[in-house]
Design a protein around this motif. Structure first.
Motif, PDB file in Angstrom:
ATOM      1  N   GLY A   1       0.834  -1.195   0.000  1.00  0.00           N
ATOM      2  CA  GLY A   1       0.000   0.000   0.000  1.00  0.00           C
ATOM      3  C   GLY A   1       0.870   1.246   0.000  1.00  0.00           C
ATOM      4  N   VAL A   2       0.261   2.361  -0.390  1.00  0.00           N
ATOM      5  CA  VAL A   2       0.934   3.658  -0.373  1.00  0.00           C
ATOM      6  C   VAL A   2       0.043   4.616   0.399  1.00  0.00           C
ATOM      7  CG1 VAL A   2       1.905   5.525  -1.763  1.00  0.00           C
ATOM      8  CG2 VAL A   2       2.049   3.173  -2.583  1.00  0.00           C
ATOM      9  N   PHE A   3       0.651   5.417   1.281  1.00  0.00           N
ATOM     10  CA  PHE A   3      -0.106   6.252   2.210  1.00  0.00           C
ATOM     11  C   PHE A   3       0.353   7.704   2.102  1.00  0.00           C
ATOM     12  CE2 PHE A   3       0.161   1.931   3.656  1.00  0.00           C
ATOM     13  CZ  PHE A   3      -1.153   1.623   3.979  1.00  0.00           C
ATOM     14  N   TYR A   4      -0.613   8.606   2.290  1.00  0.00           N
ATOM     15  CA  TYR A   4      -0.387  10.032   2.053  1.00  0.00           C
ATOM     16  C   TYR A   4      -0.750  10.860   3.278  1.00  0.00           C
ATOM     17  CZ  TYR A   4      -0.203   8.449  -2.793  1.00  0.00           C
ATOM     18  OH  TYR A   4       0.131   7.788  -3.947  1.00  0.00           O
ATOM     19  N   LYS A   5      -0.604  12.171   3.149  1.00  0.00           N
ATOM     20  CA  LYS A   5      -0.905  13.133   4.222  1.00  0.00           C
ATOM     21  C   LYS A   5      -2.257  12.841   4.866  1.00  0.00           C
ATOM     22  CE  LYS A   5      -1.768  18.105   4.872  1.00  0.00           C
ATOM     23  NZ  LYS A   5      -0.952  18.342   6.052  1.00  0.00           N
ATOM     24  N   GLY A   6      -2.243  12.789   6.206  1.00  0.00           N
ATOM     25  CA  GLY A   6      -3.476  12.562   6.957  1.00  0.00           C
ATOM     26  C   GLY A   6      -3.810  11.105   7.170  1.00  0.00           C
ATOM     27  N   GLN A   7      -3.103  10.203   6.478  1.00  0.00           N
ATOM     28  CA  GLN A   7      -3.389   8.779   6.624  1.00  0.00           C
ATOM     29  C   GLN A   7      -2.453   8.144   7.656  1.00  0.00           C
ATOM     30  OE1 GLN A   7      -3.084   7.527   2.423  1.00  0.00           O
ATOM     31  NE2 GLN A   7      -5.302   7.266   2.435  1.00  0.00           N
ATOM     32  N   CYS A   8      -2.925   7.053   8.240  1.00  0.00           N
ATOM     33  CA  CYS A   8      -2.083   6.283   9.166  1.00  0.00           C
ATOM     34  C   CYS A   8      -1.689   4.978   8.476  1.00  0.00           C
ATOM     35  CB  CYS A   8      -2.825   6.015  10.469  1.00  0.00           C
ATOM     36  SG  CYS A   8      -4.415   5.196  10.280  1.00  0.00           S
ATOM     37  N   PHE A   9      -0.654   4.340   8.997  1.00  0.00           N
ATOM     38  CA  PHE A   9      -0.193   3.078   8.406  1.00  0.00           C
ATOM     39  C   PHE A   9       0.440   2.227   9.489  1.00  0.00           C
ATOM     40  CE2 PHE A   9       3.228   6.149   8.169  1.00  0.00           C
ATOM     41  CZ  PHE A   9       4.346   5.448   8.572  1.00  0.00           C
ATOM     42  N   GLY A  10       0.425   0.919   9.253  1.00  0.00           N
ATOM     43  CA  GLY A  10       1.101  -0.016  10.152  1.00  0.00           C
ATOM     44  C   GLY A  10       0.398  -0.265  11.470  1.00  0.00           C
ATOM     45  N   GLU A  11      -0.876   0.133  11.586  1.00  0.00           N
ATOM     46  CA  GLU A  11      -1.539  -0.028  12.886  1.00  0.00           C
ATOM     47  C   GLU A  11      -2.153  -1.404  13.142  1.00  0.00           C
ATOM     48  OE1 GLU A  11      -4.674   1.792  10.232  1.00  0.00           O
ATOM     49  OE2 GLU A  11      -2.508   1.877  10.479  1.00  0.00           O
ATOM     50  N   PRO A  12      -2.543  -2.222  12.124  1.00  0.00           N
ATOM     51  CA  PRO A  12      -3.178  -3.498  12.461  1.00  0.00           C
ATOM     52  C   PRO A  12      -2.397  -4.372  13.446  1.00  0.00           C
ATOM     53  CG  PRO A  12      -3.516  -3.028  10.153  1.00  0.00           C
ATOM     54  CD  PRO A  12      -2.570  -1.966  10.682  1.00  0.00           C
ATOM     55  N   PRO A  13      -1.057  -4.519  13.314  1.00  0.00           N
ATOM     56  CA  PRO A  13      -0.340  -5.370  14.269  1.00  0.00           C
ATOM     57  C   PRO A  13      -0.426  -4.896  15.725  1.00  0.00           C
ATOM     58  CG  PRO A  13       1.009  -4.981  12.337  1.00  0.00           C
ATOM     59  CD  PRO A  13      -0.165  -4.048  12.239  1.00  0.00           C
ATOM     60  N   LEU A  14      -0.687  -3.599  15.927  1.00  0.00           N
ATOM     61  CA  LEU A  14      -0.799  -3.090  17.297  1.00  0.00           C
ATOM     62  C   LEU A  14      -1.956  -3.737  18.040  1.00  0.00           C
ATOM     63  CD1 LEU A  14      -0.297   0.744  16.655  1.00  0.00           C
ATOM     64  CD2 LEU A  14       1.375  -0.843  17.633  1.00  0.00           C
ATOM     65  N   PHE A  15      -3.010  -4.096  17.304  1.00  0.00           N
ATOM     66  CA  PHE A  15      -4.224  -4.604  17.938  1.00  0.00           C
ATOM     67  C   PHE A  15      -4.192  -6.108  18.184  1.00  0.00           C
ATOM     68  CE2 PHE A  15      -5.477  -0.654  15.860  1.00  0.00           C
ATOM     69  CZ  PHE A  15      -6.164  -0.022  16.887  1.00  0.00           C
ATOM     70  N   ILE A  16      -3.263  -6.809  17.552  1.00  0.00           N
ATOM     71  CA  ILE A  16      -3.243  -8.267  17.700  1.00  0.00           C
ATOM     72  C   ILE A  16      -1.877  -8.794  18.150  1.00  0.00           C
ATOM     73  CG2 ILE A  16      -5.180  -8.766  16.172  1.00  0.00           C
ATOM     74  CD1 ILE A  16      -3.227  -9.226  13.896  1.00  0.00           C
ATOM     75  N   ASP A  17      -0.992  -7.880  18.578  1.00  0.00           N
ATOM     76  CA  ASP A  17       0.310  -8.272  19.129  1.00  0.00           C
ATOM     77  C   ASP A  17       1.106  -9.206  18.211  1.00  0.00           C
ATOM     78  OD1 ASP A  17       0.328  -6.767  21.498  1.00  0.00           O
ATOM     79  OD2 ASP A  17      -1.014  -8.197  22.466  1.00  0.00           O
TER      80      ASP A  17
END
Length: 198
Positions: free
Chosen positions: A56-72
């Motif tokens: 994926g490619v992410f731009y201003k205002g977007q977040c990335f890499g957060e799914p692993p935070l929720f499932i350790d």
């Protein structure tokens, strides 16, 4: 995604990254929430032959890499800047505290994750069964309608290189170049100064 004043209230820091700088690597432990203030970030993997696949490619205002935070779990991909970038970084524990207090933000993050899952399902289906022209137009329309939410013919400039499009869609770069030229002849896209518009 998360208002900046709220990020700062929960002790987020803003860090500057140069183009092509690695923010985190595949299999790193997921420790932080990342939100782009300016710049562009890609998430990618490499296969055994060294071929890049862009998740994926992410731009201003977007977040990335957060799914692993929720499932350790560890990061399933690398995060690398495609341009000089300024990124807010919030430690995992502070993110969870923020989400407990701000249920509206929690819901927005959930919606964002659901959109990404939907997009991944669509792209997986396209890669497995559809012709290159169909794949490319479906990707462009996703960017136009779901990411940037713009309307009108040729109103979206595609800020991806032919190589990046090929890496995302699992096509050869030569196929992408040839197909985009065919799409221009059909009136589906416009090419101006080597930039593609949909």
């Amino acid at each position: 995604m998360i208002p900046v004043d709220i990020l700062l209230k929960f002790n987020a820091i803003k860090k500057e990254f140069k183009k092509d700088e690695i923010i985190f690597s595949e299999n790193n432990i997921a420790r932080n929430y990342y939100q782009i203030d300016s710049g562009i970030v890609k998430m990618n993997n490499y296969n055994d032959d060294g071929k890049e696949f862009i998740q994926g490619v992410f731009y201003k205002g977007q977040c990335f890499g957060e799914p692993p935070l929720f499932i350790d779990v560890n990061y399933p991909a690398n995060a690398v800047t495609l341009a000089d970038s300024s990124i807010y970084i919030l430690p995992k524990q502070q993110l969870f505290e923020l989400l407990e207090i701000h249920s509206d933000i929690h819901l927005e993050i959930t919606k964002n994750l659901a959109k990404r899952l939907y997009y991944k399902a669509i792209i997986a289906s396209e890669i497995s069964s559809q012709e290159p022209a169909h794949r490319i137009l479906r990707f462009f329309d996703y960017l136009k309608n779901d990411v940037y939410k713009v309307s009108g013919k040729f109103s979206l400039k595609i800020d991806y290189t032919r190589q990046q499009i090929s890496d995302i869609l699992g096509l050869r770069v030569e196929t992408v170049i040839r197909t985009i030229k065919q799409l221009e002849k059909q009136g589906a896209v416009k090419i101006e100064k080597r930039k593609v518009y949909r």
